[in-house]
Design an enzyme around this catalytic site. Structure first.
Site, mmCIF file in Angstrom:
data_model
loop_
_atom_site.group_PDB
_atom_site.id
_atom_site.type_symbol
_atom_site.label_atom_id
_atom_site.label_comp_id
_atom_site.label_asym_id
_atom_site.label_seq_id
_atom_site.Cartn_x
_atom_site.Cartn_y
_atom_site.Cartn_z
ATOM 1 N N GLU A 28 1.720 -17.077 -12.937
ATOM 2 C CA GLU A 28 0.751 -17.898 -12.216
ATOM 3 C C GLU A 28 -0.679 -17.436 -12.506
ATOM 4 O O GLU A 28 -0.978 -16.251 -12.510
ATOM 5 C CB GLU A 28 1.043 -17.801 -10.717
ATOM 6 C CG GLU A 28 0.130 -18.600 -9.820
ATOM 7 C CD GLU A 28 0.487 -18.444 -8.354
ATOM 8 O OE1 GLU A 28 -0.022 -19.227 -7.538
ATOM 9 O OE2 GLU A 28 1.285 -17.537 -8.024
ATOM 10 N N LYS B 276 0.768 -26.902 -7.942
ATOM 11 C CA LYS B 276 1.450 -26.162 -6.877
ATOM 12 C C LYS B 276 1.408 -26.971 -5.586
ATOM 13 O O LYS B 276 0.357 -27.514 -5.211
ATOM 14 C CB LYS B 276 0.788 -24.795 -6.690
ATOM 15 C CG LYS B 276 1.516 -23.838 -5.759
ATOM 16 C CD LYS B 276 0.855 -22.461 -5.802
ATOM 17 C CE LYS B 276 1.600 -21.445 -4.951
ATOM 18 N NZ LYS B 276 0.987 -20.094 -5.057
ATOM 19 N N CYS C 150 5.293 -20.198 -7.954
ATOM 20 C CA CYS C 150 5.403 -19.145 -6.930
ATOM 21 C C CYS C 150 5.966 -19.644 -5.601
ATOM 22 O O CYS C 150 7.158 -19.877 -5.469
ATOM 23 C CB CYS C 150 4.044 -18.467 -6.745
ATOM 24 S SG CYS C 150 4.156 -16.816 -5.989
ATOM 25 N N SER D 259 3.508 -12.781 -7.408
ATOM 26 C CA SER D 259 4.121 -12.390 -6.140
ATOM 27 C C SER D 259 3.889 -10.898 -5.920
ATOM 28 O O SER D 259 4.432 -10.067 -6.643
ATOM 29 C CB SER D 259 5.621 -12.698 -6.186
ATOM 30 O OG SER D 259 6.241 -12.413 -4.962
ATOM 31 N N GLY E 292 -11.340 15.559 -2.082
ATOM 32 C CA GLY E 292 -11.362 16.786 -1.301
ATOM 33 C C GLY E 292 -9.952 17.304 -1.121
ATOM 34 O O GLY E 292 -9.073 16.575 -0.642
ATOM 35 N N GLY F 31 -3.763 20.323 2.897
ATOM 36 C CA GLY F 31 -2.897 19.510 3.736
ATOM 37 C C GLY F 31 -2.042 18.568 2.910
ATOM 38 O O GLY F 31 -2.263 18.377 1.704
ATOM 39 N N ILE F 32 -1.095 17.914 3.564
ATOM 40 C CA ILE F 32 -0.116 17.076 2.877
ATOM 41 C C ILE F 32 -0.752 15.834 2.252
ATOM 42 O O ILE F 32 -0.388 15.418 1.145
ATOM 43 C CB ILE F 32 1.035 16.688 3.842
ATOM 44 C CG1 ILE F 32 2.170 15.987 3.089
ATOM 45 C CG2 ILE F 32 0.527 15.827 4.993
ATOM 46 C CD1 ILE F 32 3.017 16.886 2.282
ATOM 47 N N ASP F 33 -1.721 15.216 2.931
ATOM 48 C CA ASP F 33 -2.298 13.972 2.433
ATOM 49 C C ASP F 33 -3.087 14.188 1.143
ATOM 50 O O ASP F 33 -2.910 13.453 0.162
ATOM 51 C CB ASP F 33 -3.199 13.343 3.496
ATOM 52 C CG ASP F 33 -2.452 13.017 4.767
ATOM 53 O OD1 ASP F 33 -1.333 12.480 4.673
ATOM 54 O OD2 ASP F 33 -2.972 13.310 5.853
ATOM 55 N N SER F 34 -3.959 15.182 1.144
ATOM 56 C CA SER F 34 -4.736 15.437 -0.068
ATOM 57 C C SER F 34 -3.844 15.938 -1.195
ATOM 58 O O SER F 34 -4.090 15.644 -2.376
ATOM 59 C CB SER F 34 -5.874 16.427 0.208
ATOM 60 O OG SER F 34 -5.381 17.683 0.622
ATOM 61 N N LYS G 227 -13.850 0.973 12.531
ATOM 62 C CA LYS G 227 -13.793 1.980 11.470
ATOM 63 C C LYS G 227 -13.119 1.422 10.226
ATOM 64 O O LYS G 227 -13.618 1.571 9.104
ATOM 65 C CB LYS G 227 -13.030 3.221 11.947
ATOM 66 C CG LYS G 227 -13.768 4.111 12.928
ATOM 67 C CD LYS G 227 -12.960 5.393 13.157
ATOM 68 C CE LYS G 227 -13.683 6.357 14.068
ATOM 69 N NZ LYS G 227 -12.937 7.620 14.261
#
Length: 560
Positions: free
Chosen positions: A41, A112, A148, A182, A309, A313-316, A531
């Protein structure tokens, strides 16, 4: 009839490159003796082009590309996607169209019908639905061509009042061709198979399904194009997250000259719709999607190097590992910025991680920067007790340093915030929420841990201590995430019910969760929309991500 499928990674508005790819695939299909090749598409311009289609020059370039491609559709049929002008009917100026090219001519233009306006889709903003449905005759076959969403209106609760394939069946087509863009989410591989199977079983003719591949900012297209014979057996599948082309031979009786990959009995009968969050669900697909999201964002924007940064920690840690895989370890720079409240083991863990990965890293202590801020603000803060303000100064100091280095050396800052944090507002605007791309912003904390385990599946890349220690922002003495947030094993499930499943507080409470905890959690989600509204693009891997697919008011009283 030999039919080729080309799933390709397009660059929105890059007509020269998109056209080059399409023509190259056409020539390759000719060399294989293919009689027909289908593309995805909006293949000419890339999808979703959004407001670009409101520029007449953009549409002119689409038509110019179609004309260029048409010259190569001499001995082979070519099916491509592009916007087209609405010349004969009232309504919007454009259709989302498929052009069928053959003998250097436009033999048919298919529009479509079903224009989705949910989640990341907003097609009715730009396009007019189809007014008519006609099969396309080609080399003794009758082709039922859809785009689609046109094949997704089956089941007990259809979204639309019309089903395009029902309109086409009176003309007795021999095969269904569907061109799609998709998007990926961690349930969609099964969803797609179930929908195609349902179409084939209903209409009893085979289907060739071509899906786009590649990342377009936050949206990932995973490819996984499929071929089903008339008995709903899966006979062909292109890989996920890769450009690919393959050819199959369609027999007159609707069978496919290819081994059956999955018999109809093993193909899913219904869409995958988990009742609760399953953190490790299709985690390998999630990982590959994040790799593609980073890689394409950088390559299509002309970037090459990333910075982030690294906190220990686990995320970085997970973000750094994924980025090194996506961009190459030498192109990802980690900056460790310990503050007075950072623990030695966090610094050591972050150093060990970079050593394991082999990426460059620097250690920049922010003690003096932090004290300078406090001294400058002392006349205003007076003797007020330590609070969130002092915590956030540390985070914003880190954000400033990261952006300074990024500006100096031409890096793009990768954000490391996860979905649990973004949902509850557990992050600092202009501090740890800074960045050009959110890598984990659509992964709950439990999914981040599942990604860490996946990354370590063959050897320890992320140090075990990063995975096992209690998560902490380390912005005050002995701080833990659990001081401010419920345990992630409960929090993530509540968030999943509210965000992905769209259940209200009364419904969630009936599931056995503490009533006060549900109220507190949903209040955090709603109060922190401001935020998220200022956050960078997030790579979408779930059925409901923060960003363009989730539209709620910033100022609203509902559920507070």
């Amino acid at each position: 009839m030999k039919i080729s499928i080309a799933q390709q990674n397009y660059h929105i508005g890059n007509f020269e490159e998109n056209t080059r790819k399409i023509i190259a695939a056409i020539e390759a299909a000719k060399a294989e003796g293919s009689e027909l090749i289908i593309f995805s598409e909006m293949s000419v311009c890339g999808y979703p082009a959004r407001d670009f289609v409101e520029f007449s020059d953009f549409i002119d370039k689409c038509y110019q590309a179609v004309d260029q491609i048409r010259e190569h559709a001499d001995t082979i049929g070519v099916l491509i996607g592009s916007p087209s002008h609405n010349k004969i009917q009232k309504g919007k100026d454009l259709f989302n169209a498929a052009f069928f090219l053959y003998e250097k001519e436009v033999k048919a233009e298919i529009h479509k019908t079903l224009l989705p306006t949910y989640d990341v889709f907003d097609e009715y903003r730009y396009f007019e639905p189809a007014y008519e449905w006609k099969i396309v005759p080609f080399k003794g076959k009758k082709l039922a061509i859809t785009i689609c969403e046109d094949i997704w209106n089956l089941g007990d609760n259809p979204l639309y009042r019309i089903c395009p394939m029902d309109q086409l069946m009176d003309q007795q087509p021999d095969v269904m061709l569907n061109i799609s863009a998709s998007p990926f989410d961690y349930t969609h591989d099964e969803d797609r198979k179930s929908v195609i199977k349902a179409n084939v079983q209903k209409y009893k003719i085979p289907m060739f399904y071509c899906n786009s591949v590649g990342s377009q900012t936050e949206i990932i297209f995973d490819g996984a194009s499929l071929v089903f014979d008339k008995d709903a057996n899966l006979c062909g599948a292109l890989p996920m997250f890769k450009e690919a082309m393959a050819t199959w031979e369609l027999n007159d009786d609707g069978s496919i000259n290819a081994p059956v990959l999955e018999p109809a009995s093993r193909v899913p009968d219904k869409e995958l719709n988990p009742a609760t969050l399953e953190p490790a669900l299709n985690i390998a697909q999630v990982y590959d999607a994040l790799i593609m999201g980073i890689r394409d964002y950088f390559s299509k924007m002309g970037f090459s190097k990333a910075i982030l940064g690294s906190s220990g920690g686990i995320d970085s840690a997970v973000t750094l590992a994924i980025a090194c895989d996506a961009l190459g370890k030498e192109n990802v720079r980690a900056i460790l910025m310990p503050s007075p409240y950072s623990t030695d083991h966090s610094v050591n863990d972050a150093v060990q991680l970079s050593k394991n990965l082999g990426n460059p890293y620097d250690i920049i202590r922010i003690d003096e920067v932090y004290q300078s801020f406090l001294q400058t603000l002392q006349p205003v803060f007076n003797d007020l007790p330590f609070s969130l303000a002092e915590e956030n100064i540390q985070s914003r100091s880190r954000g400033n340093l990261l952006m300074a280095i990024a500006n100096k050396f031409g890096y793009i800052l990768l954000n490391t915030s996860n979905k649990s944090e973004l949902a509850t507002g557990y992050g600092t605007l202009y501090g740890d929420m800074a960045g050009g791309l959110g890598v984990l912003g659509d992964c709950y904390k439990l999914q981040v841990y599942a990604l860490a385990q996946y990354i370590n599946r063959q050897r320890e890349i992320i140090p075990a201590n990063i995975i096992t220690k209690a998560p902490s922002a380390e912005l005050r003495p002995n701080q833990k995430d659990s001081d401010s947030l419920p345990d992630y094993t409960v929090l993530d499930q509540i968030l999943y019910q509210y965000i992905e499943k769209r259940k209200g507080p009364a419904e969630i409470k009936t599931m056995g969760y503490d009533r006060a905890l549900v109220d507190r959690t949903l209040k955090m989600v709603n109060n922190n929309e401001y935020k998220r509204n200022q956050f960078c693009p997030i790579i979408r891997v779930s059925p409901k991500a923060f960003g363009v697919g989730r539209r709620v008011p910033i100022v609203g009283k509902y559920l507070n």
